[in-house]
Enzyme design. Structure first.
Site, PDB file in Angstrom:
ATOM      1  N   CYS A  92     -33.341  16.816  -0.775  1.00  0.00           N
ATOM      2  CA  CYS A  92     -32.495  17.325  -1.868  1.00  0.00           C
ATOM      3  C   CYS A  92     -31.381  16.358  -2.251  1.00  0.00           C
ATOM      4  O   CYS A  92     -30.778  16.500  -3.311  1.00  0.00           O
ATOM      5  CB  CYS A  92     -31.898  18.673  -1.494  1.00  0.00           C
ATOM      6  SG  CYS A  92     -33.111  19.860  -0.924  1.00  0.00           S
ATOM      7  N   HIS A 134     -25.641  20.162  -5.239  1.00  0.00           N
ATOM      8  CA  HIS A 134     -27.029  20.587  -5.039  1.00  0.00           C
ATOM      9  C   HIS A 134     -27.070  22.111  -5.081  1.00  0.00           C
ATOM     10  O   HIS A 134     -26.222  22.787  -4.485  1.00  0.00           O
ATOM     11  CB  HIS A 134     -27.538  20.062  -3.702  1.00  0.00           C
ATOM     12  CG  HIS A 134     -28.849  20.648  -3.295  1.00  0.00           C
ATOM     13  ND1 HIS A 134     -29.904  20.757  -4.179  1.00  0.00           N
ATOM     14  CD2 HIS A 134     -29.275  21.170  -2.117  1.00  0.00           C
ATOM     15  CE1 HIS A 134     -30.926  21.323  -3.560  1.00  0.00           C
ATOM     16  NE2 HIS A 134     -30.573  21.589  -2.306  1.00  0.00           N
ATOM     17  N   ASN A 189     -33.844  26.799  -5.798  1.00  0.00           N
ATOM     18  CA  ASN A 189     -33.580  25.475  -5.233  1.00  0.00           C
ATOM     19  C   ASN A 189     -34.714  24.532  -5.632  1.00  0.00           C
ATOM     20  O   ASN A 189     -35.837  24.694  -5.175  1.00  0.00           O
ATOM     21  CB  ASN A 189     -33.471  25.612  -3.708  1.00  0.00           C
ATOM     22  CG  ASN A 189     -33.163  24.285  -3.022  1.00  0.00           C
ATOM     23  OD1 ASN A 189     -33.345  23.218  -3.601  1.00  0.00           O
ATOM     24  ND2 ASN A 189     -32.715  24.361  -1.776  1.00  0.00           N
TER      25      ASN A 189
HETATM   26  O1  UT7 Z   1     -31.756  22.497   0.278  1.00  0.00           O
HETATM   27  C1  UT7 Z   1     -31.511  23.188   1.470  1.00  0.00           C
HETATM   28  C2  UT7 Z   1     -32.460  24.336   1.538  1.00  0.00           C
HETATM   29  N1  UT7 Z   1     -32.176  25.349   2.495  1.00  0.00           N
HETATM   30  C3  UT7 Z   1     -31.155  26.236   2.413  1.00  0.00           C
HETATM   31  O2  UT7 Z   1     -30.306  26.195   1.558  1.00  0.00           O
HETATM   32  C4  UT7 Z   1     -31.139  27.314   3.445  1.00  0.00           C
HETATM   33  C5  UT7 Z   1     -29.756  27.778   3.813  1.00  0.00           C
HETATM   34  N2  UT7 Z   1     -29.836  29.094   4.444  1.00  0.00           N
HETATM   35  C6  UT7 Z   1     -29.941  30.217   3.719  1.00  0.00           C
HETATM   36  O3  UT7 Z   1     -29.966  30.176   2.490  1.00  0.00           O
HETATM   37  C7  UT7 Z   1     -29.992  31.534   4.461  1.00  0.00           C
HETATM   38  O4  UT7 Z   1     -30.035  31.276   5.854  1.00  0.00           O
HETATM   39  C8  UT7 Z   1     -31.188  32.435   4.060  1.00  0.00           C
HETATM   40  C9  UT7 Z   1     -30.979  32.937   2.642  1.00  0.00           C
HETATM   41  C10 UT7 Z   1     -32.495  31.686   4.157  1.00  0.00           C
HETATM   42  C11 UT7 Z   1     -31.237  33.647   4.984  1.00  0.00           C
HETATM   43  O5  UT7 Z   1     -29.994  34.334   4.925  1.00  0.00           O
HETATM   44  P1  UT7 Z   1     -29.276  34.760   6.272  1.00  0.00           P
HETATM   45  O6  UT7 Z   1     -28.016  35.420   5.878  1.00  0.00           O
HETATM   46  O7  UT7 Z   1     -29.184  33.566   7.161  1.00  0.00           O
HETATM   47  O8  UT7 Z   1     -30.283  35.841   6.809  1.00  0.00           O
HETATM   48  P2  UT7 Z   1     -30.838  36.084   8.284  1.00  0.00           P
HETATM   49  O9  UT7 Z   1     -32.057  35.284   8.516  1.00  0.00           O
HETATM   50  O10 UT7 Z   1     -29.706  35.981   9.285  1.00  0.00           O
HETATM   51  O11 UT7 Z   1     -31.229  37.598   8.211  1.00  0.00           O
HETATM   52  C12 UT7 Z   1     -30.220  38.630   8.019  1.00  0.00           C
HETATM   53  C13 UT7 Z   1     -30.932  39.957   7.802  1.00  0.00           C
HETATM   54  C14 UT7 Z   1     -31.992  40.254   8.829  1.00  0.00           C
HETATM   55  O12 UT7 Z   1     -32.044  41.665   8.996  1.00  0.00           O
HETATM   56  P3  UT7 Z   1     -31.297  42.364  10.244  1.00  0.00           P
HETATM   57  O13 UT7 Z   1     -31.881  41.741  11.470  1.00  0.00           O
HETATM   58  O14 UT7 Z   1     -29.834  42.074  10.065  1.00  0.00           O
HETATM   59  O15 UT7 Z   1     -31.650  43.807  10.055  1.00  0.00           O
HETATM   60  C15 UT7 Z   1     -33.271  39.817   8.190  1.00  0.00           C
HETATM   61  O16 UT7 Z   1     -34.402  40.514   8.647  1.00  0.00           O
HETATM   62  O17 UT7 Z   1     -31.603  39.917   6.542  1.00  0.00           O
HETATM   63  C16 UT7 Z   1     -33.000  40.169   6.737  1.00  0.00           C
HETATM   64  N3  UT7 Z   1     -33.735  39.306   5.809  1.00  0.00           N
HETATM   65  C17 UT7 Z   1     -34.119  39.692   4.600  1.00  0.00           C
HETATM   66  N4  UT7 Z   1     -34.005  40.872   3.952  1.00  0.00           N
HETATM   67  C18 UT7 Z   1     -34.512  40.944   2.700  1.00  0.00           C
HETATM   68  C19 UT7 Z   1     -34.086  38.010   5.988  1.00  0.00           C
HETATM   69  N5  UT7 Z   1     -34.710  37.550   4.894  1.00  0.00           N
HETATM   70  C20 UT7 Z   1     -34.761  38.580   4.024  1.00  0.00           C
HETATM   71  C21 UT7 Z   1     -35.278  38.731   2.723  1.00  0.00           C
HETATM   72  N6  UT7 Z   1     -35.132  39.919   2.093  1.00  0.00           N
HETATM   73  N7  UT7 Z   1     -35.894  37.719   2.059  1.00  0.00           N
END
Ligand code: UT7
Length: 324
Positions: A116, A241, A271
């Site tokens: 990126c 970005h 993204n």
């Molecule tokens: O160019 C660089 C590219 N990469 C990035 O920019 C990635 C940077 N990271 C992120 O954007 C975030 O880490 C994500 C958006 C990918 C994930 O967000 P998060 O706040 O880190 O979520 P998490 O994995 O900690 O999950 C939190 C909760 C979980 O539920 P519980 O255990 O709290 O009940 C997950 O099961 O959100 C749930 N969850 C979702 N719910 C609905 C995880 N993904 C999803 C989803 N839809 N897509």
């Protein structure tokens, strides 16, 4: 990191172009493929939709043709093509030669892989080539990430989309434009937090990418500001970005940047990796957000981890027509 000094010739952005494929996957569409909601995706990422379809060479050619038309330059005027991409058409050869051919160019053409951060890496390389005498350089950022994205995966499928942005930078001693500061970085200790194997799909430790991104955005901004001899308050526009609005929020809180000086298109594009910054630049120009003499910060980070920033004094005078 070894110290480096800035060196720059007068230059301007002679033309900027953008391309997004027609097909859109909305958050609503994703709720059919995975356990998610529009509200969750918007809250956690800022993304509402992403574009899919088209190849990296096709999208590059469309964006570059628009940049070329806007510049008023002829294909024979372009002295080099740098194509930043992490989703090339082929592993071999690079995608840039095919794009140069489609545009009718007769010059060097190579791909640059810095994920990126790639387009900003490309700008730094282009500045070096201008110092070596090249006059017109086409710097493209383009991706067809749908080829390496699993749109049923809750972590990555919500994020990535396709697109291309292109800029022609033109050396001109009478131009106001100048590279004021830049910074390139990489930390291969973090290769494993965001990668795709051959014929695979993107794998990501989202939380760690988030943490690293917030850190390197601050580090790189400070490095470019130090080289430029500027402070945060001297920056008129930031084009970061487009990965996650919460990453920008967290970094801006620490850096002290204001959101009204920030260009965000994430809601509409998702993204698009190396394409995201030039796409946002095209959007800023369409919205008339850049004035000659503005200090503009381009700020990228991505898989690798890599990071890159550049501060330019803006001169977007089009050849023979009005200024942007
Ligand atoms: O160019 C660089 C590219 N990469 C990035 O920019 C990635 C940077 N990271 C992120 O954007 C975030 O880490 C994500 C958006 C990918 C994930 O967000 P998060 O706040 O880190 O979520 P998490 O994995 O900690 O999950 C939190 C909760 C979980 O539920 P519980 O255990 O709290 O009940 C997950 O099961 O959100 C749930 N969850 C979702 N719910 C609905 C995880 N993904 C999803 C989803 N839809 N897509």
């Amino acid at each position: 990191m070894p110290a480096h000094a800035n060196s720059s010739v007068g230059f301007r952005f002679a033309g900027v172009g953008a391309a997004l494929p027609e097909k859109i996957i909305t958050n609503g569409d994703l709720t059919v493929a995975m356990d998610t909601t529009d509200e969750w995706i918007r809250d956690r990422t800022g993304i509402g939709a992403r574009h899919v379809g088209g190849s990296t060479s096709e999208l590059s050619t469309l964006a570059a043709r628009e940049a070329l038309e806007r510049s008023g330059l002829a294909p024979g005027d372009i002295g080099q093509v740098i194509l930043a991409t992490t989703s090339p058409d082929f592993i071999c050869p690079g995608t840039a030669p095919a794009v140069a051919h489609a545009l009718g160019l007769d010059c060097g053409a190579f791909d640059l892989q810095a994920a990126c951060s790639g387009w900003v890496y490309g700008l730094v390389v282009a500045n070096g080539l201008m110092l070596q005498g090249l006059v017109n350089i086409l710097v493209i950022g383009a991706e067809s990430l749908d080829r390496i994205t699993d749109y049923t995966a809750r972590d990555t499928g919500i994020l990535f989309g396709n697109g291309a942005g292109a800029a022609i930078i033109t050396q001109d001693p009478s131009a106001k434009g100048q590279v004021l500061g830049w910074d390139l970085g990489a930390n291969g200790a973090h290769v494993g937090i965001l990668y795709s194997e051959h014929d695979g799909v993107l794998q990501m430790d989202g939380k760690e990418v988030f943490r690293q991104a917030v850190t390197v955005m601050q580090r790189s901004t400070h490095a470019s500001l130090a080289m430029a001899g500027l402070t945060i308050d001297d920056i008129d526009l930031v084009i970061p970005h487009q990965a996650n609005t919460r990453i920008v929020d967290a970094a801006w809180k620490k850096l002290g940047f204001s959101h009204d000086k920030t260009v965000m298109i994430l809601d509409r594009t998702g993204n698009t990796s190396a394409a995201s910054i030039p796409l946002a630049l095209a959007d800023a120009l369409a919205d008339n957000r850049l004035r000659p003499g503005d200090n503009v910060l381009f700020l990228g980070f991505g898989a690798g981890m890599t990071w890159a920033s550049m501060i330019v004094r803006w001169d977007g005078t089009l050849i023979g027509t009005a200024a942007w």
